[in-house]
Design a protein around this motif. Structure first.
Motif, PDB file in Angstrom:
ATOM      1  N   GLU C 190       0.834  -1.207   0.000  1.00 42.16           N
ATOM      2  CA  GLU C 190       0.000   0.000   0.000  1.00 42.16           C
ATOM      3  C   GLU C 190       0.870   1.259   0.000  1.00 42.16           C
ATOM      4  O   GLU C 190       1.919   1.281   0.647  1.00 42.16           O
ATOM      5  CB  GLU C 190      -0.895   0.032   1.241  1.00 42.16           C
ATOM      6  N   VAL C 191       0.386   2.276  -0.665  1.00 38.30           N
ATOM      7  CA  VAL C 191       1.166   3.509  -0.847  1.00 38.30           C
ATOM      8  C   VAL C 191       0.290   4.755  -0.687  1.00 38.30           C
ATOM      9  O   VAL C 191      -0.836   4.780  -1.184  1.00 38.30           O
ATOM     10  CB  VAL C 191       1.785   3.530  -2.268  1.00 38.30           C
ATOM     11  N   THR C 327      -5.194   5.980  -0.677  1.00 33.17           N
ATOM     12  CA  THR C 327      -4.201   4.933  -0.468  1.00 33.17           C
ATOM     13  C   THR C 327      -4.311   3.962  -1.645  1.00 33.17           C
ATOM     14  O   THR C 327      -5.409   3.515  -1.972  1.00 33.17           O
ATOM     15  CB  THR C 327      -4.490   4.197   0.850  1.00 33.17           C
ATOM     16  N   LYS C 329      -3.410   0.413  -3.552  1.00 31.84           N
ATOM     17  CA  LYS C 329      -2.937  -0.974  -3.383  1.00 31.84           C
ATOM     18  C   LYS C 329      -1.991  -1.305  -4.528  1.00 31.84           C
ATOM     19  O   LYS C 329      -2.246  -0.935  -5.674  1.00 31.84           O
ATOM     20  CB  LYS C 329      -4.118  -1.954  -3.434  1.00 31.84           C
TER      21      LYS C 329
END
Lengths: 330, 330, 330, 330
Positions: C190-191, C327, C329
């Protein structure tokens, strides 16, 4: 390219060979060495001429620089020959263990003014030199005290120790020279020395394990040097210049800049760079650059024959102070 | 002397009692506490009046300052009562876990303007405050980034954790407040949050072991906060302010300034001061000095009711960011 | 000697040429470059063959290593050609700005298994690599957090910036790669990203001055990267690994280890090594040693094509996070 | 509570009064002082009895501890009286400038064994004491060298200097004592001294601005002490213990742990804690705790009458070394 003849391919000579080989202005033309396997090693590594008779080297017009890293008692002879053949000279410290021999050659040096650079590598260390420049720029005001800590990670071989001339002439000579470097024109006039040995070996060979020297310059600057032949945590090399308006430190260098934090301990850092080859790597490279420039006539030498002579004079005064338990006038 | 009534004699209340006792302007007149053995302890240590009915305390004209370190859900009630009785107020963070209750009281705060100081002790830390002053003096130019690392040496008790309001409202609230402190008039407008737990206990109680928050201010300053409920090497408290022309750090404090050098490791230092009582000792003392001065009308409060409200708002936004996996606008 | 053909003699290509020239196993045989004065410069400095048609280079059997430091959009083509001609490959980051092109070539990489090394120089830095080894030796227990600070002393030219692919693909790609390096088999899932620009120039070219990214790995490790295109106090390069039982730091390197103490300020130190050429000098040399060993079949590559692909994937996810304020994935 | 009578309310006496007042076991019952405005000050600050005739104090049975911080030439008399009246004694250094007076009283000390603590505050400093404990735990193996740097931020008043007994008896006495503290049972046997003065004032009053002393212990430990009456960057207090297996440092303390990074300079830190009141604050508090415990018979004194006598003996040997330019045997 400037052609270099390296005299002596022992421990320190091998390091110089590698540095000369890397230098873009210098070419390693000759190696003079008596021991066979060292000759082979030199040949293999640098594909240079190997010579067992040094006269041929001095007579070779192609040789520009005589680079002396042979045993101490050969230095003066090689310097004299280099002067006669008008070669540029590098000479390892100490010049000789006999100050009278040095004084005699000093006359020729004054008369013929050869291009000569002494092996006082620490003068060229970026850190040690940086604080010299900052001192001269008056960043700490008038200099009042110099404190030098110099500890080798472990003693050299017993064989080496026996012919080294002792801790003051072999090891502290670098620190005497550094004090003189920072003092500039202000010469040292008084010296006191203390030594101590915990390992009985040192007494047997009439040398010392630890030494502490206090000195005073004409203008009143106090210099304190502390040496040890061993140091469990590495090659400890620190200089502190205390002035009226501030202090300059040149500190140790660690193998990298990582730190570990764990329960009950913080900022655990890596050990110091192991010994002179690693610690003064840059200094040696910069000194060779100066040597090339000196040969070309571009610069004056930062470390002269006179520096070599005066450092030895201080070393001798320390032995006198020890013997007579007195403050010695220079 | 300024008379103080301390409400709540738990872990943090006991620390405040000791600090109040040491302050030369403050006198600990009352302790209000429900638990018997804590009452005895307070009586024994400070020889103050012990009161189980708080109304008597509010009615006592001799009481100048109401010092609230009771459980979080009692804070708002005590603040309201203090406003009514015109007392100077100190209140521990957080103000409440219910932002609506806070908003309601905020109206009275705006209307009656009580002298009130919030328990944001870090604003008073000499180091953290020193970089605030340097920032305001323009030492690093325009502020562009704030990075805060805050890690507790070990988690509080499970009982405490369960009613703490969670890592954002209980722990990171200090860091939200510090960001706001450094930002000055420039408020935070966007928030992103990430959390993680390695110990399964945290999931059971719906809390988090680690948390990272990124925020952006109206003027574009990026704020990064990283929290951990445990830290094997101690109470890790660091702030970094990055500006156009430089950087300011406020770093950790070690228990003493000694170092150990040994084979293969250098500069081994002592651990950090253990926890908030030791690390922020000076901050707590300075905050009490300000509280005394606030009561005397000499200064404005450095940490206001509004600061308490806005820090909680950021904490709540973090929970929203987690739930919706989104950047949240404030 | 291993023969190297260097493709591209721009800023970074020139640095590589010098490093290749210094390496004792490698010989710079060819330089491929389109710009005339750069060709002349290469010829003069290294006396190597200059070639404007790259096909001749690939066809020359004497060429062992294709060293790609040409513009980004040529990388994939040169890698394909190298695979076809069975050359060992070095390729600068990023592989390409178009991930689909990369994916297509990735199939050939998997099929033909060329010897390939990516330009992720930081993996080879003695400090950064030392903490990787200490992490793997379990010195800090289970890894829980990675914090990377990476700031360039000043932005590249506007021309470079415009075609750089943006801060995430051009600059932070090194930090994505480092996070993956420390995480080992534990991939990022996740980022979240935030950016900010104070200089209006960045908005005009649709790039960003500052960027902050938070990421989470499958096992729950939190990674925080903070970048800046400028840094008034030098090239700021720091890595922090936080584990259950300790913390490892890899810190900045200063130009020397001197300090100045004066009225009102203590321990004033020298600035950081200026930029990547100086700061990662040793890393570049060690990476070339590995490249030679890779060619000889002695070692596996520390930085693979896949590493290049996955770092770019993270960069792209950051742009997506910015656009959708979400966020993302992986 | 233990009742204390403080003799002398000058600069150092006032500091002691404040520390006694803060100590939870001690009560400041009397202040004996001849100067009127100092008496008023004491009365105002501590509301204690002010006495101009010291006999009444010694006769008062309520007085437990005689705390001597009056002028040096009164110390011995007050110690004798305290022994006679069976009081616990604290006495500031030096005991006296006349070693014969000390020797006479030493006989009574040996005979009557009073509880006495000397004002060697540095033995109680958490850092300096921590390295003593680590040394005794064998963390650095056998001790081989002690290096102490001690510099005052600025000289005391000329009036004070004139009657101080000189740099060795007034200032370096602390460092002689610290060397003896670390040496334990191993006494110093040889001493060398150097001094220097840049400001002509020092020569006029027959004192010295800078001093360096080298000493050697029976077992061969080398001790180096360097003092300065001024130090532009603050109160410089450092101790280095060099052992066979490692080194321990006790370093300076800065006013906070912040750092500034800017163009061309990094890690700029705050100045040292200003002077002994701030730097040794904790040491003074810990020493008072020991004094209370000494009075209660719980502990032995860490700094005895004998320590006071032997430190002065070393100071005197330094003057002899200076005069005769010799190494002096103790």
């Amino acid at each position: 390219m400037i052609n270099v003849a390296l005299l002596g391919f022992g421990r320190i000579g091998q390091m110089h060979a590698e540095n000369i080989n890397k230098n873009k202005d210098l070419k390693l033309l000759y190696v003079y060495e008596k021991i066979d396997f060292l000759c082979k090693k030199a040949k293999k590594l640098y594909n240079c001429k190997i010579e067992k008779k040094y006269n041929k080297i001095f007579q070779d017009k192609k040789v520009d620089i005589i680079f002396i890293s042979s045993p101490t008692n050969t230095h003066i002879n090689f310097i004299e020959k280099s002067i006669f053949h008008k070669k540029t000279i590098f000479c390892e410290k100490p010049l000789d263990l006999n100050i009278n021999k040095i004084l005699k050659t000093f006359k020729n040096v004054k008369k013929y003014k050869p291009k000569i650079q002494l092996g006082f590598n620490r003068r060229y260390d970026p850190g040690h030199f940086s604080i010299k420049k900052d001192l001269d720029k008056n960043k700490i005001g008038k200099l009042q005290k110099i404190i030098i800590t110099s500890r080798d990670p472990s003693p050299p071989s017993l064989t080496y120790l026996k012919s080294s001339g002792g801790i003051f002439r072999d090891m502290m000579i670098h620190d005497f020279d550094l004090c003189r470097f920072y003092l500039g024109m202000d010469e040292i006039v008084e010296v006191q020395a203390f030594t101590s040995s915990f390992d009985p070996m040192y007494k047997k060979i009439k040398d010392h394990e630890l030494a502490v020297v206090s000195m005073k310059s004409k203008k009143g600057v106090l210099c304190i040097i502390t040496n040890s032949r061993h140091c469990s945590f590495g090659y400890d090399q620190r200089i502190e210049l205390f002035g009226k308006k501030g202090m300059l430190l040149s500190g140790n260098q660690k193998i990298d800049s990582t730190e570990l934090f764990k329960f009950n301990q913080s900022s655990i850092q890596k050990p110091f760079l192991n010994f002179f080859v690693e610690r003064y790597k840059e200094a040696y490279a910069l000194q060779l650059n100066e040597l090339a420039d000196l040969h070309k006539g571009k610069v004056k030498s930062r470390s002269t024959f006179e520096d070599g002579y005066l450092a030895l004079k201080l070393a001798n005064a320390c032995y006198k102070s020890l013997r007579f338990k007195k403050t010695i006038k220079i």
